[in-house]
Design a protein around this motif. Sequence first.
Motif, PDB file in Angstrom:
ATOM      1  N   VAL A   1      41.152  -4.915 -15.063  1.00 56.52           N
ATOM      2  CA  VAL A   1      41.944  -5.298 -13.906  1.00 56.52           C
ATOM      3  C   VAL A   1      42.939  -4.335 -14.094  1.00 56.52           C
ATOM      4  CG1 VAL A   1      43.665  -7.298 -13.593  1.00 56.52           C
ATOM      5  CG2 VAL A   1      41.712  -7.862 -14.841  1.00 56.52           C
ATOM      6  N   VAL A   2      43.119  -3.789 -13.025  1.00 60.69           N
ATOM      7  CA  VAL A   2      44.061  -2.511 -12.319  1.00 60.69           C
ATOM      8  C   VAL A   2      45.249  -3.278 -11.822  1.00 60.69           C
ATOM      9  CG1 VAL A   2      44.328  -0.341 -11.857  1.00 60.69           C
ATOM     10  CG2 VAL A   2      42.141  -1.035 -12.972  1.00 60.69           C
ATOM     11  N   ASN A   3      46.553  -2.932 -11.920  1.00 59.17           N
ATOM     12  CA  ASN A   3      47.577  -2.875 -11.284  1.00 59.17           C
ATOM     13  C   ASN A   3      47.994  -2.130 -10.393  1.00 59.17           C
ATOM     14  OD1 ASN A   3      50.239  -3.452 -10.064  1.00 59.17           O
ATOM     15  ND2 ASN A   3      50.918  -4.407 -11.895  1.00 59.17           N
ATOM     16  N   GLU A   4      47.588  -2.177  -9.118  1.00 61.52           N
ATOM     17  CA  GLU A   4      47.626  -0.987  -8.206  1.00 61.52           C
ATOM     18  C   GLU A   4      48.964  -1.142  -7.214  1.00 61.52           C
ATOM     19  OE1 GLU A   4      43.931  -1.299  -5.844  1.00 61.52           O
ATOM     20  OE2 GLU A   4      42.893   0.337  -7.443  1.00 61.52           O
TER      21      GLU A   4
ATOM     22  N   ALA B   1      43.179  -4.674  -8.367  1.00 63.52           N
ATOM     23  CA  ALA B   1      41.805  -4.483  -8.411  1.00 63.52           C
ATOM     24  C   ALA B   1      41.017  -4.876  -9.600  1.00 63.52           C
ATOM     25  CB  ALA B   1      41.447  -2.818  -8.299  1.00 63.52           C
ATOM     26  N   ILE B   2      40.055  -5.794  -9.367  1.00 60.30           N
ATOM     27  CA  ILE B   2      39.251  -6.459 -10.493  1.00 60.30           C
ATOM     28  C   ILE B   2      37.972  -5.927 -10.544  1.00 60.30           C
ATOM     29  CG2 ILE B   2      38.337  -8.514 -11.504  1.00 60.30           C
ATOM     30  CD1 ILE B   2      40.893  -9.952 -10.042  1.00 60.30           C
ATOM     31  N   ARG B   3      37.487  -5.454 -11.695  1.00 58.23           N
ATOM     32  CA  ARG B   3      35.897  -5.170 -11.638  1.00 58.23           C
ATOM     33  C   ARG B   3      35.411  -6.088 -12.904  1.00 58.23           C
ATOM     34  NH1 ARG B   3      33.216   0.281 -14.077  1.00 58.23           N
ATOM     35  NH2 ARG B   3      31.169   0.015 -13.590  1.00 58.23           N
ATOM     36  N   LEU B   4      34.227  -6.866 -12.462  1.00 58.13           N
ATOM     37  CA  LEU B   4      34.062  -8.145 -13.384  1.00 58.13           C
ATOM     38  C   LEU B   4      32.506  -8.092 -13.440  1.00 58.13           C
ATOM     39  CD1 LEU B   4      34.429 -10.708 -15.033  1.00 58.13           C
ATOM     40  CD2 LEU B   4      34.387 -11.578 -12.888  1.00 58.13           C
TER      41      LEU B   4
ATOM     42  N   VAL C   1      49.998 -13.082  -5.484  1.00 57.93           N
ATOM     43  CA  VAL C   1      49.521 -11.907  -5.079  1.00 57.93           C
ATOM     44  C   VAL C   1      49.188 -11.651  -3.709  1.00 57.93           C
ATOM     45  CG1 VAL C   1      49.074 -11.278  -7.445  1.00 57.93           C
ATOM     46  CG2 VAL C   1      47.174 -11.592  -5.985  1.00 57.93           C
ATOM     47  N   HIS C   2      49.438 -10.313  -3.212  1.00 55.55           N
ATOM     48  CA  HIS C   2      49.284  -9.940  -1.793  1.00 55.55           C
ATOM     49  C   HIS C   2      47.909  -9.458  -1.666  1.00 55.55           C
ATOM     50  CE1 HIS C   2      49.996  -8.474   1.997  1.00 55.55           C
ATOM     51  NE2 HIS C   2      49.600  -7.589   1.902  1.00 55.55           N
ATOM     52  N   ALA C   3      47.261  -8.922  -2.543  1.00 54.62           N
ATOM     53  CA  ALA C   3      45.909  -8.411  -2.587  1.00 54.62           C
ATOM     54  C   ALA C   3      45.145  -8.460  -3.914  1.00 54.62           C
ATOM     55  CB  ALA C   3      46.043  -6.817  -1.807  1.00 54.62           C
ATOM     56  N   LEU C   4      43.855  -8.650  -3.569  1.00 49.99           N
ATOM     57  CA  LEU C   4      42.854  -8.618  -4.832  1.00 49.99           C
ATOM     58  C   LEU C   4      41.728  -7.877  -4.242  1.00 49.99           C
ATOM     59  CD1 LEU C   4      42.923 -11.986  -6.140  1.00 49.99           C
ATOM     60  CD2 LEU C   4      43.727 -10.118  -7.392  1.00 49.99           C
ATOM     61  N   ALA C   5      41.284  -6.788  -4.845  1.00 52.83           N
ATOM     62  CA  ALA C   5      40.192  -6.041  -4.675  1.00 52.83           C
ATOM     63  C   ALA C   5      39.116  -6.458  -5.432  1.00 52.83           C
ATOM     64  CB  ALA C   5      40.257  -4.517  -4.552  1.00 52.83           C
ATOM     65  N   LEU C   6      38.114  -7.109  -5.192  1.00 53.89           N
ATOM     66  CA  LEU C   6      36.951  -7.551  -6.259  1.00 53.89           C
ATOM     67  C   LEU C   6      35.659  -6.806  -6.191  1.00 53.89           C
ATOM     68  CD1 LEU C   6      37.274 -11.320  -5.372  1.00 53.89           C
ATOM     69  CD2 LEU C   6      38.608 -10.019  -7.216  1.00 53.89           C
ATOM     70  N   ASP C   7      35.482  -6.359  -7.260  1.00 52.51           N
ATOM     71  CA  ASP C   7      34.029  -5.629  -7.562  1.00 52.51           C
ATOM     72  C   ASP C   7      33.289  -6.432  -8.487  1.00 52.51           C
ATOM     73  OD1 ASP C   7      31.906  -4.178  -8.263  1.00 52.51           O
ATOM     74  OD2 ASP C   7      33.135  -2.321  -8.601  1.00 52.51           O
ATOM     75  N   LEU C   8      32.398  -7.209  -8.001  1.00 54.75           N
ATOM     76  CA  LEU C   8      31.739  -8.433  -8.833  1.00 54.75           C
ATOM     77  C   LEU C   8      30.339  -7.859  -9.128  1.00 54.75           C
ATOM     78  CD1 LEU C   8      33.230 -11.325  -7.351  1.00 54.75           C
ATOM     79  CD2 LEU C   8      34.195  -9.911  -9.017  1.00 54.75           C
ATOM     80  N   GLY C   9      29.855  -6.839  -8.491  1.00 51.12           N
ATOM     81  CA  GLY C   9      28.479  -6.058  -8.789  1.00 51.12           C
ATOM     82  C   GLY C   9      27.599  -7.195  -9.243  1.00 51.12           C
TER      83      GLY C   9
ATOM     84  N   LEU D   1      29.243 -13.930  -1.670  1.00 51.80           N
ATOM     85  CA  LEU D   1      29.932 -14.800  -1.301  1.00 51.80           C
ATOM     86  C   LEU D   1      30.443 -15.774  -2.534  1.00 51.80           C
ATOM     87  CD1 LEU D   1      31.933 -16.209   0.752  1.00 51.80           C
ATOM     88  CD2 LEU D   1      30.111 -17.164   1.891  1.00 51.80           C
ATOM     89  N   GLU D   2      29.147 -16.327  -3.004  1.00 50.96           N
ATOM     90  CA  GLU D   2      29.679 -17.209  -4.031  1.00 50.96           C
ATOM     91  C   GLU D   2      30.198 -16.782  -5.552  1.00 50.96           C
ATOM     92  OE1 GLU D   2      25.597 -20.057  -3.614  1.00 50.96           O
ATOM     93  OE2 GLU D   2      25.372 -18.238  -4.605  1.00 50.96           O
ATOM     94  N   ARG D   3      29.959 -15.526  -5.595  1.00 48.30           N
ATOM     95  CA  ARG D   3      30.827 -14.820  -6.843  1.00 48.30           C
ATOM     96  C   ARG D   3      32.269 -14.664  -6.259  1.00 48.30           C
ATOM     97  NH1 ARG D   3      26.832  -9.621  -8.095  1.00 48.30           N
ATOM     98  NH2 ARG D   3      25.114 -10.943  -8.741  1.00 48.30           N
ATOM     99  N   HIS D   4      32.535 -14.392  -5.060  1.00 49.15           N
ATOM    100  CA  HIS D   4      34.059 -14.237  -4.580  1.00 49.15           C
ATOM    101  C   HIS D   4      34.676 -15.592  -4.889  1.00 49.15           C
ATOM    102  CE1 HIS D   4      34.601 -10.054  -3.252  1.00 49.15           C
ATOM    103  NE2 HIS D   4      33.293  -9.940  -3.397  1.00 49.15           N
ATOM    104  N   ARG D   5      33.977 -16.762  -4.265  1.00 51.45           N
ATOM    105  CA  ARG D   5      34.548 -18.127  -4.465  1.00 51.45           C
ATOM    106  C   ARG D   5      34.835 -18.294  -5.748  1.00 51.45           C
ATOM    107  NH1 ARG D   5      30.717 -20.808   0.467  1.00 51.45           N
ATOM    108  NH2 ARG D   5      32.074 -20.023   2.059  1.00 51.45           N
ATOM    109  N   ALA D   6      33.805 -18.145  -6.602  1.00 49.58           N
ATOM    110  CA  ALA D   6      33.999 -18.743  -8.107  1.00 49.58           C
ATOM    111  C   ALA D   6      35.075 -17.760  -8.952  1.00 49.58           C
ATOM    112  CB  ALA D   6      32.549 -18.099  -8.877  1.00 49.58           C
TER     113      ALA D   6
END
Length: 83
Positions: free
Chosen positions: A22-25, A44-47, A75-83, A58-63
Motif C-alpha cells: 500500500v503506497v500513499n501517493e 496505490a494498492i498491489r495485492l 479517499v479520493h483515489a485508489l489505484a488497484l493492481d490485483l493481478g 471486476l469481482e476482485r475489485h468489488r471484493a
Amino acid sequence: MPVKDEIEARLTAAFTPELLEVVNESNRHAGHAGDDGTGESHFAIRLRSAALAPLSRLERHRAVNRALGDITRRVHALALDLG
C-alpha cells in the motif's frame, strides 16, 4: 490510525495476502482537486491472494472495495493492481 494502516489491516484480515503493498501517493497530487490537505487522499494498492485468484477482474475489485468499506468514501483515489 493512518489510512494506510487501516487499508493494510482490512485487506490482510479479508484476504490473507501473499503480497500486499500500500503506497500513499498523496504527495504527488498536492493541489489537485481531490487533495483534501490531509496527506491521505491517494493510494496505490498491489495485492496478491489465493482468495482472489478464481475471481474475474471486476469481482476482485468489488471484493476489495467491500473489504475496504468506508475507506473508499474517505479517499479520493485508489489505484488497484490485483493481478
